[in-house]
Design an enzyme around this catalytic site. Sequence first.
Site, PDB file in Angstrom:
ATOM      1  CG  ASP A   1       0.113  -4.416  11.790  1.00  0.00           C
ATOM      2  OD1 ASP A   1       0.312  -4.195  10.589  1.00  0.00           O
ATOM      3  OD2 ASP A   1      -0.902  -4.017  12.385  1.00  0.00           O
TER       4      ASP A   1
ATOM      5  CG  HIS B   1      -7.429  -6.459   7.307  1.00  0.00           C
ATOM      6  ND1 HIS B   1      -6.770  -6.334   8.493  1.00  0.00           N
ATOM      7  CD2 HIS B   1      -8.504  -5.639   7.387  1.00  0.00           C
ATOM      8  CE1 HIS B   1      -7.409  -5.459   9.261  1.00  0.00           C
ATOM      9  NE2 HIS B   1      -8.466  -5.021   8.618  1.00  0.00           N
TER      10      HIS B   1
ATOM     11  CG  ASN C   1      -0.337  -0.265   2.508  1.00  0.00           C
ATOM     12  OD1 ASN C   1       0.732  -0.872   2.586  1.00  0.00           O
ATOM     13  ND2 ASN C   1      -0.951   0.201   3.568  1.00  0.00           N
TER      14      ASN C   1
END
Lengths: 314, 429
Positions: free
Chosen positions: B311, B185, B100
């Site tokens: 993360d 996700h 992203n």
Amino acid sequence: MAVKKNNTAIRNTPKHLLGIQNLSILEAKSILDEAKKFIKLNRSDSKKLDILRGKTQINLFFEPSTRTQSSFDLAGKRLGADVMSMNMDNSALKKGETLIDTAMTLNAMHPDLIVIRHQDSGAPNLLSQKVNCAVINAGDGRREHPTQALLDALTIINRIGKIEGLKIAICGDILHSRVARSNIYLMNMLGAEVNVIAPKTLMPKAINRMGVKSFTDMKKGLDGCDIVMMLRLQNERMQGSFLPSRREYYEFYGLTPEKLKYAKKDALIMHPGPMNRGVEIDTKLADDINVSLVKEQVELGVAVRMACLKKYCK
Amino acid sequence: MKEKIFINARIIDPSQNMDEKGSLILNDNGKVKAIGKSAKKKDVSPDAEIIDVKGNILIPGLVDMKAFVGEPGYEYKENFRTLSHAALAGGVTSIVTMPNTKPFIDNVSMVDFIIRRGRDKASVNLFPCASITKQSEGKLMTEFGLLSGRGIIGFSDVNKTIQNTELMARIMDYASDIGVLIMQHAEDYELSKNACINDGEIATRLGLEGVSTIAERIIIERDLTLLSEYPCRYHINQISSKQSLEVIKKNKNNGKKFTVGVSINNLSLNENDIGEFKTFLKLSPPLRLEEDRVALVKGIKEGLIDVIVSDHLPEDEESKRLPFAQAATGAIGVETLLPLSLEMFHNESLPINKIIEALTINPAKILKIKKGSLSKGSDGDICIFDLEAPWKVDASKLKSKSKNTAIEGRNLQGKVLMTYLNGQLAFKQ
């Protein structure tokens, strides 16, 4: 100049009114006691004091408000402060300025008090970390509206004489209501028993953890209550469908003379305003001076805000 | 390169079921020549470099399956160089990077760019992901085959979920044929609209919109139902709740093949840590209840959860210094991944090999890469750490470009001393 050092220390750690949750019972009571003194003053011919003369109060309203903003405006002026009201609807924020930038800009003008209303929960907390003056929360998102709860308490005390031992029902859109949250904290703190009544879709999931009893049935929820606080349906905060229709809501949750009979015989009605007449409350009931405290709430709001401004402006 | 021998080490390598005192020998190509009790000083050439580990623990370099690097487009949050430094300081030698970026990594030319850029600027092993759908919009699938051919390790829309069930079915169907890894996700958007925190007491008190655990569970249940029909390599990026774990348990017990990850944040924090609007703890999936956290730790113990990820999501201060609902989501974590994971050993909730397994060989197996192991012939990616050393997290001392750690001021026990990458010293305390 020996005093200066001491002054700086105080200036760097101002106390803020961010919510009832951070308030001690002594602080709450001292505000209410102070406010009582102002009720009389506000009813007299000469309403002006000079307690805050030379002080600057900025009202920073990111959400439209009529009564809270004018109430703070008047409160500041009656205490002699210079009050500046900023309507943030069409200002720098639209040009991409953040809350912090705005805060820093205002801070540079050395205000003594900032009264803030913001659509985001926690915005006053953030602001208070970045400015050198006292911050007073005039409503943040759905979290708290401390001066509303304080004025509600003062209204009850003024009429009934006490809060301890009373049974208070808060009814309506609890989920989106900052008034409900502040009142739950304050009424509990002052010794009342609190019932909350709402359709399931407008009830926060963990509400019982806040020390209240929750009901979906008005008849059960109002049983034995001395005070019925009605809340406004916050259509502007609702995204999507929470209710089938206003008509159905009124049928089950609108306060009518019939439903009021479920409460105690002399039960009194309160509403933080603005009211959706015919949606959450019967219009005649709202205007009935024998049972409705709505006008008194507005009146005492100024006194409570004067007490808050005085207390936090140091 | 000279041969190297690491002596006086406690070697833990779950890929070989190894936990023993011994030595590790790297040959002159930086590959593992011998390991364990059997590796002796006499096996190395006289001019070999001798590294005394002094009884500390030696493990394979960590494999972090989920980290965000700001290149291209967000270099002000993190770049390959700063991410590498942070990773190596945390004993992480292999990183799966998220797509992203700006522009998105969803086409072949971007992959070429990212691989070249990574090769020039990064000093860790990079395994880039591409997005599952173009721009992660959840509408059109990307070129799985072509992208894999160019070096894409797996596909993920990062913190976005494919909402359209028909599209998800096609993605899994197509992926099952060409054998690519799909990393989902799990979040139902309708149920999580505007939400920024767990739907519970803290949300009620703070007046914030909460997301219930159902939003996660419903997507997991949907995908696992699809998986029966379209058995692809399916991985759930991060789970956050006890309820999700129950669904996973049921399906794994039924023999369904899929893998599950969890963020170290969800293993070490709960919603109470958010306090009064600490935006650095605004995470996705959100921090939940203590009972959820405890269940997740147990999930690792029972093998229901395969991987612990950092993360790692660097955010600049400006994006975090906003009212909670507006503030950016995510926290950095690659540098503190191992020490924070060791907390679960020190508080006796997990055996150490289980933790190391979830940080090394398990992710490597899912990704099908030859990492996370120190078996003979493996790359010399090594992490050496002191299990007991106490230290306090100080954001200003972390190596990431952004300082949004969720555990500022936390007292940790266990510190990385040295990290080797392909047999070369890459970090030393």
